[in-house]
Design a protein around this motif. Sequence first.
Motif, PDB file in Angstrom:
ATOM      1  N   ALA A 248      -2.300  -7.804 -10.551  1.00 51.19           N
ATOM      2  CA  ALA A 248      -2.680  -6.446 -10.165  1.00 51.19           C
ATOM      3  C   ALA A 248      -2.972  -6.384  -8.672  1.00 51.19           C
ATOM      4  N   SER A 249      -3.672  -7.371  -8.166  1.00 49.87           N
ATOM      5  CA  SER A 249      -3.988  -7.420  -6.744  1.00 49.87           C
ATOM      6  C   SER A 249      -2.719  -7.552  -5.909  1.00 49.87           C
ATOM      7  N   MET A 250      -1.826  -8.403  -6.336  1.00 44.59           N
ATOM      8  CA  MET A 250      -0.559  -8.571  -5.618  1.00 44.59           C
ATOM      9  C   MET A 250       0.241  -7.268  -5.651  1.00 44.59           C
ATOM     10  N   GLY A 251       0.224  -6.572  -6.783  1.00 49.91           N
ATOM     11  CA  GLY A 251       0.927  -5.297  -6.894  1.00 49.91           C
ATOM     12  C   GLY A 251       0.353  -4.258  -5.950  1.00 49.91           C
ATOM     13  N   ALA A 252      -0.964  -4.201  -5.874  1.00 50.01           N
ATOM     14  CA  ALA A 252      -1.611  -3.254  -4.963  1.00 50.01           C
ATOM     15  C   ALA A 252      -1.270  -3.594  -3.515  1.00 50.01           C
ATOM     16  N   GLY A 253      -1.279  -4.883  -3.195  1.00 48.21           N
ATOM     17  CA  GLY A 253      -0.920  -5.310  -1.851  1.00 48.21           C
ATOM     18  C   GLY A 253       0.517  -4.956  -1.517  1.00 48.21           C
ATOM     19  N   TRP A 254       1.410  -5.134  -2.481  1.00 47.41           N
ATOM     20  CA  TRP A 254       2.818  -4.798  -2.272  1.00 47.41           C
ATOM     21  C   TRP A 254       2.978  -3.300  -2.042  1.00 47.41           C
ATOM     22  N   GLN A 255       2.307  -2.508  -2.858  1.00 45.32           N
ATOM     23  CA  GLN A 255       2.388  -1.059  -2.701  1.00 45.32           C
ATOM     24  C   GLN A 255       1.891  -0.633  -1.317  1.00 45.32           C
ATOM     25  N   ALA A 256       0.837  -1.270  -0.840  1.00 51.51           N
ATOM     26  CA  ALA A 256       0.307  -0.958   0.494  1.00 51.51           C
ATOM     27  C   ALA A 256       1.336  -1.303   1.571  1.00 51.51           C
ATOM     28  N   LYS A 257       2.024  -2.446   1.417  1.00 51.42           N
ATOM     29  CA  LYS A 257       3.055  -2.831   2.383  1.00 51.42           C
ATOM     30  C   LYS A 257       4.222  -1.854   2.358  1.00 51.42           C
ATOM     31  N   VAL A 258       4.607  -1.408   1.182  1.00 54.35           N
ATOM     32  CA  VAL A 258       5.699  -0.433   1.068  1.00 54.35           C
ATOM     33  C   VAL A 258       5.300   0.877   1.730  1.00 54.35           C
ATOM     34  N   ALA A 259       4.073   1.328   1.473  1.00 57.55           N
ATOM     35  CA  ALA A 259       3.587   2.569   2.091  1.00 57.55           C
ATOM     36  C   ALA A 259       3.563   2.443   3.611  1.00 57.55           C
ATOM     37  N   GLN A 260       3.130   1.285   4.117  1.00 57.16           N
ATOM     38  CA  GLN A 260       3.094   1.068   5.564  1.00 57.16           C
ATOM     39  C   GLN A 260       4.513   1.075   6.140  1.00 57.16           C
ATOM     40  N   ALA A 261       5.443   0.425   5.454  1.00 57.69           N
ATOM     41  CA  ALA A 261       6.827   0.399   5.931  1.00 57.69           C
ATOM     42  C   ALA A 261       7.417   1.806   5.948  1.00 57.69           C
ATOM     43  N   LYS A 262       7.126   2.595   4.916  1.00 53.15           N
ATOM     44  CA  LYS A 262       7.621   3.971   4.880  1.00 53.15           C
ATOM     45  C   LYS A 262       7.037   4.784   6.030  1.00 53.15           C
ATOM     46  N   ALA A 263       5.736   4.609   6.289  1.00 55.57           N
ATOM     47  CA  ALA A 263       5.091   5.326   7.393  1.00 55.57           C
ATOM     48  C   ALA A 263       5.724   4.943   8.725  1.00 55.57           C
ATOM     49  N   GLU A 264       6.046   3.677   8.915  1.00 56.25           N
ATOM     50  CA  GLU A 264       6.680   3.229  10.150  1.00 56.25           C
ATOM     51  C   GLU A 264       8.081   3.823  10.301  1.00 56.25           C
ATOM     52  N   VAL A 265       8.815   3.911   9.187  1.00 54.90           N
ATOM     53  CA  VAL A 265      10.148   4.523   9.222  1.00 54.90           C
ATOM     54  C   VAL A 265      10.033   5.990   9.612  1.00 54.90           C
ATOM     55  N   GLU A 266       9.084   6.707   9.010  1.00 54.24           N
ATOM     56  CA  GLU A 266       8.897   8.119   9.334  1.00 54.24           C
ATOM     57  C   GLU A 266       8.481   8.301  10.801  1.00 54.24           C
ATOM     58  N   PHE A 267       7.600   7.422  11.276  1.00 56.33           N
ATOM     59  CA  PHE A 267       7.181   7.477  12.678  1.00 56.33           C
ATOM     60  C   PHE A 267       8.388   7.264  13.595  1.00 56.33           C
ATOM     61  N   ARG A 268       9.208   6.281  13.285  1.00 59.12           N
ATOM     62  CA  ARG A 268      10.392   5.992  14.093  1.00 59.12           C
ATOM     63  C   ARG A 268      11.331   7.193  14.119  1.00 59.12           C
TER      64      ARG A 268
END
Length: 103
Positions: free
Chosen positions: A74-94
Amino acid sequence: MSHCEEKSCCEETSCHDEKAEKCHGEGDLMEHVMHMWKSAGCKAWQEVVTEILKEKIRKEYGAHLEKGADAFVASMGAGWQAKVAQAKAEVEFRKAVEKGILG
């Protein structure tokens, strides 16, 4: 007694590489074969003991370990989701920066 025979099977020396001749003196074939059998026997014993211990640990602590594993996943899943959200935010920023600069 060769260097290989002086060590216990748990402190095994690898003699199956380019150092095989040096490890067995003049390359005594029977010494090499005997070492391989002893080494394989020690490894087999260790594997059996490991399997027995794994069975007993699972029986005694399996439920607790399963709960720990669930928490870890569960912790790894939450961490993965956070990384995906961060990557999406970076793509949108770019995209926003590119749109602002390039029009």
